[in-house]
Write a protein that holds these residues in place. Structure first.
Motif, PDB file in Angstrom:
ATOM      1  N   PHE A 175     -24.424  48.746 -14.154  1.00 53.86           N
ATOM      2  CA  PHE A 175     -24.632  48.687 -15.601  1.00 53.86           C
ATOM      3  C   PHE A 175     -23.437  49.315 -16.306  1.00 53.86           C
ATOM      4  O   PHE A 175     -22.573  49.918 -15.679  1.00 53.86           O
ATOM      5  N   VAL A 176     -23.449  49.167 -17.596  1.00 48.67           N
ATOM      6  CA  VAL A 176     -22.278  49.624 -18.384  1.00 48.67           C
ATOM      7  C   VAL A 176     -22.287  51.129 -18.461  1.00 48.67           C
ATOM      8  O   VAL A 176     -23.022  51.733 -19.248  1.00 48.67           O
ATOM      9  N   SER A 177     -21.459  51.734 -17.620  1.00 49.01           N
ATOM     10  CA  SER A 177     -21.430  53.197 -17.607  1.00 49.01           C
ATOM     11  C   SER A 177     -20.821  53.785 -18.879  1.00 49.01           C
ATOM     12  O   SER A 177     -21.015  54.946 -19.190  1.00 49.01           O
ATOM     13  N   GLY A 178     -20.078  52.951 -19.626  1.00 48.29           N
ATOM     14  CA  GLY A 178     -19.432  53.454 -20.853  1.00 48.29           C
ATOM     15  C   GLY A 178     -20.403  53.795 -21.943  1.00 48.29           C
ATOM     16  O   GLY A 178     -20.016  54.321 -22.974  1.00 48.29           O
ATOM     17  N   SER A 179     -21.679  53.471 -21.773  1.00 47.94           N
ATOM     18  CA  SER A 179     -22.639  53.812 -22.827  1.00 47.94           C
ATOM     19  C   SER A 179     -22.704  55.307 -23.073  1.00 47.94           C
ATOM     20  O   SER A 179     -23.085  55.761 -24.140  1.00 47.94           O
ATOM     21  N   GLY A 180     -22.260  56.119 -22.125  1.00 45.63           N
ATOM     22  CA  GLY A 180     -22.243  57.569 -22.310  1.00 45.63           C
ATOM     23  C   GLY A 180     -21.260  57.987 -23.385  1.00 45.63           C
ATOM     24  O   GLY A 180     -21.502  58.945 -24.123  1.00 45.63           O
ATOM     25  N   PHE A 181     -20.123  57.275 -23.526  1.00 47.85           N
ATOM     26  CA  PHE A 181     -19.133  57.590 -24.555  1.00 47.85           C
ATOM     27  C   PHE A 181     -19.689  57.329 -25.953  1.00 47.85           C
ATOM     28  O   PHE A 181     -19.480  58.124 -26.874  1.00 47.85           O
ATOM     29  N   ILE A 182     -20.424  56.234 -26.089  1.00 45.59           N
ATOM     30  CA  ILE A 182     -21.038  55.933 -27.379  1.00 45.59           C
ATOM     31  C   ILE A 182     -22.025  57.026 -27.762  1.00 45.59           C
ATOM     32  O   ILE A 182     -22.113  57.440 -28.931  1.00 45.59           O
ATOM     33  N   ASP A 183     -22.767  57.534 -26.780  1.00 43.66           N
ATOM     34  CA  ASP A 183     -23.704  58.630 -27.057  1.00 43.66           C
ATOM     35  C   ASP A 183     -22.957  59.871 -27.536  1.00 43.66           C
ATOM     36  O   ASP A 183     -23.424  60.594 -28.432  1.00 43.66           O
ATOM     37  N   ILE A 184     -21.807  60.127 -26.915  1.00 38.22           N
ATOM     38  CA  ILE A 184     -21.010  61.292 -27.338  1.00 38.22           C
ATOM     39  C   ILE A 184     -20.546  61.123 -28.776  1.00 38.22           C
ATOM     40  O   ILE A 184     -20.607  62.050 -29.595  1.00 38.22           O
ATOM     41  N   ILE A 196     -18.230  45.940 -26.352  1.00 33.29           N
ATOM     42  CA  ILE A 196     -17.072  46.726 -25.910  1.00 33.29           C
ATOM     43  C   ILE A 196     -17.373  47.320 -24.531  1.00 33.29           C
ATOM     44  O   ILE A 196     -18.367  48.036 -24.353  1.00 33.29           O
ATOM     45  N   ASP A 197     -16.543  47.026 -23.560  1.00 34.65           N
ATOM     46  CA  ASP A 197     -16.682  47.595 -22.207  1.00 34.65           C
ATOM     47  C   ASP A 197     -15.839  48.854 -22.143  1.00 34.65           C
ATOM     48  O   ASP A 197     -14.622  48.813 -21.930  1.00 34.65           O
ATOM     49  N   TRP A 198     -16.474  49.972 -22.347  1.00 36.25           N
ATOM     50  CA  TRP A 198     -15.747  51.244 -22.432  1.00 36.25           C
ATOM     51  C   TRP A 198     -15.183  51.670 -21.081  1.00 36.25           C
ATOM     52  O   TRP A 198     -14.333  52.557 -21.026  1.00 36.25           O
ATOM     53  N   ASP A 199     -15.675  51.029 -19.974  1.00 37.26           N
ATOM     54  CA  ASP A 199     -15.104  51.352 -18.664  1.00 37.26           C
ATOM     55  C   ASP A 199     -13.656  50.895 -18.572  1.00 37.26           C
ATOM     56  O   ASP A 199     -12.861  51.455 -17.809  1.00 37.26           O
ATOM     57  N   GLU A 200     -13.316  49.859 -19.351  1.00 39.20           N
ATOM     58  CA  GLU A 200     -11.944  49.357 -19.345  1.00 39.20           C
ATOM     59  C   GLU A 200     -11.019  50.178 -20.252  1.00 39.20           C
ATOM     60  O   GLU A 200      -9.810  49.991 -20.232  1.00 39.20           O
ATOM     61  N   VAL A 201     -11.604  51.071 -21.063  1.00 43.68           N
ATOM     62  CA  VAL A 201     -10.819  51.899 -21.981  1.00 43.68           C
ATOM     63  C   VAL A 201     -10.468  53.209 -21.293  1.00 43.68           C
ATOM     64  O   VAL A 201     -11.348  53.879 -20.736  1.00 43.68           O
ATOM     65  N   SER A 202      -9.176  53.594 -21.355  1.00 43.29           N
ATOM     66  CA  SER A 202      -8.735  54.819 -20.683  1.00 43.29           C
ATOM     67  C   SER A 202      -9.308  56.053 -21.376  1.00 43.29           C
ATOM     68  O   SER A 202      -9.653  56.037 -22.560  1.00 43.29           O
ATOM     69  N   ASN A 203      -9.409  57.132 -20.576  1.00 44.63           N
ATOM     70  CA  ASN A 203      -9.896  58.401 -21.129  1.00 44.63           C
ATOM     71  C   ASN A 203      -9.016  58.877 -22.290  1.00 44.63           C
ATOM     72  O   ASN A 203      -9.482  59.459 -23.264  1.00 44.63           O
ATOM     73  N   LYS A 204      -7.723  58.624 -22.161  1.00 46.42           N
ATOM     74  CA  LYS A 204      -6.782  59.050 -23.214  1.00 46.42           C
ATOM     75  C   LYS A 204      -7.134  58.408 -24.547  1.00 46.42           C
ATOM     76  O   LYS A 204      -7.167  59.071 -25.597  1.00 46.42           O
ATOM     77  N   LYS A 205      -7.423  57.117 -24.527  1.00 53.42           N
ATOM     78  CA  LYS A 205      -7.771  56.417 -25.768  1.00 53.42           C
ATOM     79  C   LYS A 205      -9.111  56.892 -26.307  1.00 53.42           C
ATOM     80  O   LYS A 205      -9.297  57.048 -27.517  1.00 53.42           O
ATOM     81  N   LYS A 206     -10.073  57.139 -25.377  1.00 51.00           N
ATOM     82  CA  LYS A 206     -11.379  57.628 -25.822  1.00 51.00           C
ATOM     83  C   LYS A 206     -11.240  58.988 -26.516  1.00 51.00           C
ATOM     84  O   LYS A 206     -11.859  59.241 -27.561  1.00 51.00           O
ATOM     85  N   ILE A 207     -10.417  59.863 -25.917  1.00 55.28           N
ATOM     86  CA  ILE A 207     -10.229  61.202 -26.505  1.00 55.28           C
ATOM     87  C   ILE A 207      -9.629  61.090 -27.912  1.00 55.28           C
ATOM     88  O   ILE A 207     -10.082  61.734 -28.855  1.00 55.28           O
ATOM     89  N   HIS A 208      -8.587  60.231 -28.041  1.00 53.09           N
ATOM     90  CA  HIS A 208      -7.941  60.088 -29.346  1.00 53.09           C
ATOM     91  C   HIS A 208      -8.882  59.471 -30.376  1.00 53.09           C
ATOM     92  O   HIS A 208      -8.884  59.879 -31.543  1.00 53.09           O
ATOM     93  N   ILE A 209      -9.693  58.497 -29.968  1.00 49.93           N
ATOM     94  CA  ILE A 209     -10.673  57.906 -30.892  1.00 49.93           C
ATOM     95  C   ILE A 209     -11.669  58.962 -31.340  1.00 49.93           C
ATOM     96  O   ILE A 209     -12.002  59.072 -32.531  1.00 49.93           O
ATOM     97  N   TYR A 210     -12.131  59.763 -30.379  1.00 48.12           N
ATOM     98  CA  TYR A 210     -13.081  60.843 -30.688  1.00 48.12           C
ATOM     99  C   TYR A 210     -12.467  61.809 -31.711  1.00 48.12           C
ATOM    100  O   TYR A 210     -13.094  62.177 -32.706  1.00 48.12           O
ATOM    101  N   ARG A 211     -11.199  62.239 -31.448  1.00 41.13           N
ATOM    102  CA  ARG A 211     -10.551  63.214 -32.327  1.00 41.13           C
ATOM    103  C   ARG A 211     -10.251  62.641 -33.712  1.00 41.13           C
ATOM    104  O   ARG A 211     -10.310  63.327 -34.726  1.00 41.13           O
ATOM    105  N   ILE A 212      -9.915  61.364 -33.746  1.00 43.32           N
ATOM    106  CA  ILE A 212      -9.624  60.726 -35.049  1.00 43.32           C
ATOM    107  C   ILE A 212     -10.886  60.691 -35.906  1.00 43.32           C
ATOM    108  O   ILE A 212     -10.848  60.971 -37.112  1.00 43.32           O
ATOM    109  N   ILE A 213     -12.021  60.336 -35.292  1.00 45.58           N
ATOM    110  CA  ILE A 213     -13.290  60.353 -36.036  1.00 45.58           C
ATOM    111  C   ILE A 213     -13.589  61.758 -36.527  1.00 45.58           C
ATOM    112  O   ILE A 213     -13.966  61.985 -37.688  1.00 45.58           O
ATOM    113  N   GLN A 214     -13.378  62.750 -35.636  1.00 46.27           N
ATOM    114  CA  GLN A 214     -13.638  64.149 -35.997  1.00 46.27           C
ATOM    115  C   GLN A 214     -12.743  64.599 -37.153  1.00 46.27           C
ATOM    116  O   GLN A 214     -13.212  65.218 -38.116  1.00 46.27           O
ATOM    117  N   GLU A 215     -11.439  64.284 -37.085  1.00 44.76           N
ATOM    118  CA  GLU A 215     -10.489  64.696 -38.123  1.00 44.76           C
ATOM    119  C   GLU A 215     -10.789  64.005 -39.447  1.00 44.76           C
ATOM    120  O   GLU A 215     -10.706  64.600 -40.519  1.00 44.76           O
TER     121      GLU A 215
END
Length: 612
Positions: A480-489, A513-532
């Motif tokens: 299953f789509v393991s990337g669903s954890g990132f959306i929860d975060i 969106i298949d978040w498994d194909e997205v690198s951790n680096k991009k996820k971190i930056h997306i997270y920080r951009i939303i936060q900022e």
């Protein structure tokens, strides 16, 4: 204030009285005593009183030195009070007196000083009017100095300013145009002079409304025709001008000049008796009014008369000329003494001003030093705060990386376990069930109807079980789509931040969106951009609602954050640390950012990041 108003009214009334009775000086003396004895009048009122007395002497009597004296007393007070307009007005009065007394250099200096003061003031109707008068005075000064180009320049400036004035100013404009024409006449540019005189004379209603002006200009026009040897209209124009003067009982300056011009014309034509007649008329009138014009009349008679009579008039001319020059020197010396006293006062004021300037400089230096010290300390504190924030961000990123790595490990373990269970189901249980089905199938040779029916039921049941197990095995083996954890975060971040910032929100996500194909680096930056961005909305936008969406379009993740805040001008906004960090993150993951905003219309931040 009431005393000041009463005082100014008294001065105005006295000035008017003297305009009717110029020989009576008792009232002005009483005003002087009132000024000197009163301790209740403020400096501005005293300065205005001195100015009014000076104006009275200049306009209604021959006491030029007295007018100059009171102008300078007013000048001193206006300088002390920094009353620039009143000071300029006083300097103009001084300049006019100096011009009339042939102190042309002094008049030029006073006029320029007045203009310098007026240039520093906001242009009002009064300022424009006074500037036009000063330029007119400078034009006359340079005409008398035979500097005709400068004279023309200042007369033209005066005319331009007078045309800007409100109301009906045609007569003061005509007076300056007449002066300009006189300059061209003196410069022997007769055609230009004639054109300007005609410009005035052709105006409708001038002869009726202002006959004195009409007669003056008409005489100047006729004299220019005479100088340019255009005699066809002469002496008729002279007599026309003279007739107008007689009709208004204008037996002063204009009448003297016209009679002199007629005498010159007849003398040039060889009509000596007629020339003598008008020359003597000019002399008789000028003896009552103007010494300068008497001087011209005597010189004219010395040219017209012959023999002893001519010599007599020439001697009278020389004596009067010497007397006038002596008087002019005496008056200029008086002016110089008054200016010296003023200069001495100015030097004392300059010394005081220097002392005050040094005090001001020292105070300013101390204030600037204190301010710079404050800036240095404040900047150090900000740097420490920034370093702390950066350290905290680095720690957060490390924690998030650990969290994502742990999540990946868990997902990997889950995948291994699912695969093991799938193999167990397929190789173990499913194999045994298949063997059982075969055994039952072999028993199906029992021909009894009941046995066949029973075995058939078991076989069907086993087939159902087999299908169910196959289905479970297939589902377990499909990850299953393991990337669903990132959306929860992300959702947790949005819920937490909006709660703290007291914002209503809407969060939209694209399940494709298949978040498994997205690198951790991009996820971190997306997270920080939303936060900022949420932090900036809270800090600057004064918003109450924010809409966040994550969508996929042609392998591009589009993050859109929209608020209903106050907005800002994107072109004028300064790039702060937060925006710089966002741009740096976007560049690091090869994305793009676009910000649109309008005042009171909210802000939209759109970020596009490629999945690969």
């Amino acid at each position: 204030m009431k005393l000041k108003f009463f005082f100014v009214v008294v001065i105005g009334f006295i000035s008017y009285s003297f305009s009717q009775k110029p020989n009576d000086l008792k009232k002005i003396d009483s005003v002087k005593k009132y000024i000197y004895n009163s301790k209740k009048i403020d400096s501005l009122s005293i300065a205005e009183a001195h100015y009014n007395i000076a104006e009275f002497y200049r306009k209604t009597s021959a006491l030029t030195d007295s007018a100059f004296y009171y102008y300078h007393k007013a000048e001193k007070l206006f300088k002390e009070l920094d009353a620039k307009y009143e000071l300029a007005l006083t300097l103009y009065g001084i300049a006019v007196i100096q011009k009339n007394e042939k102190d042309f250099i002094g008049s030029e200096v006073a006029s320029v000083e007045a203009l310098t003061l007026l240039e520093s003031l906001k242009e009002t109707e009064d300022i424009i009017r006074l500037k036009s008068f000063v330029y007119n005075n400078l034009g006359i000064v340079f005409k008398e100095l035979d500097q005709y180009a400068e004279s023309v320049k200042y007369f033209n400036k005066s005319i331009e300013l007078k045309k800007e004035l409100k109301g009906d100013n045609k007569y003061i404009i005509d007076a300056t145009i007449n002066n300009l024409a006189n300059t061209y006449k003196n410069a022997q540019q007769y055609d230009l002079a004639i054109n300007y005189y005609k410009q005035i004379l052709e105006k409708k209603g001038l002869r009726k409304e202002n006959p004195g002006m009409y007669a003056l200009v008409l005489d100047n026009y006729a004299n220019t025709l005479y100088l340019s040897k255009q005699y066809s209209q002469l002496p008729d124009l002279y007599f026309k001008a003279l007739k107008i003067c007689d009709s208004i009982d204008h037996r002063g300056y204009t009448s003297i000049i016209i009679n002199q011009h007629i005498a010159e014309f007849y003398n040039d034509q060889g009509k000596k008796e007629l020339a003598k007649n008008y020359a003597y008329i000019a002399k008789d009138i000028s003896e009552k009014y103007h010494n300068d014009d008497l001087l011209k009349s005597l010189l004219l008679l010395s040219k017209i008369e012959e023999g002893d009579a001519a010599a007599k008039h020439l001697r009278a001319y020389i004596n009067l000329n010497d007397s006038l020059q002596k008087n002019e020197r005496i008056i200029r010396n008086k002016f110089a003494r008054i200016r010296f006293e003023t200069s001495q006062l100015e030097r004392e004021n300059i010394q005081i001003a220097k002392e005050r300037m040094w005090l001001l400089i020292i105070s300013v230096v101390l204030i600037i030093a204190s301010f710079l010290l404050y800036l240095v300390i404040n900047q150090r504190n900000k740097n420490k705060e920034l370093q702390f924030i950066q350290t905290q961000q680095a720690t957060n990123e490390e924690i998030y990386n650990l969290m994502l790595s742990q999540n990946e490990s868990i997902e990997e373990a889950r995948a291994i376990e699912k695969k093991r269970i799938s193999q167990e189901l397929h190789d173990g249980i499913l194999g045994r069930l298949f063997g059982t089905r075969l055994s039952l199938d072999s028993l199906n040779f029992n021909s009894s109807e009941e046995a066949i029916k029973t075995r058939s039921q078991y076989i069907n049941e086993l087939q159902v079980i087999e299908q169910d197990i196959r289905k479970v095995s297939h589902e377990l083996n499909t990850d299953f789509v393991s990337g669903s954890g990132f959306i929860d975060i992300i959702k947790t971040l949005v819920e937490t931040q909006t709660l703290v910032y007291k914002l209503d929100y809407k969060f939209e996500k694209d399940n494709s969106i298949d978040w498994d194909e997205v690198s951790n680096k991009k996820k971190i930056h997306i997270y920080r951009i939303i936060q900022e961005t949420l932090h900036n909305i809270y800090k600057h936008a004064n918003a109450t609602f924010v809409n966040i969406s994550l969508k996929l379009n042609e392998n591009i993740i589009t993050l859109k954050i929209e608020d209903n805040g106050s907005g800002f001008d994107v072109n004028k906004a300064k790039s702060g640390i937060g925006l710089k960090n966002m741009n740096s993150r976007i560049q690091d993951i090869h994305g793009t950012i676009h910000i649109t905003s309008k005042k009171d219309s909210g802000t939209i931040v759109t970020i596009e990041v490629p999945i690969n």
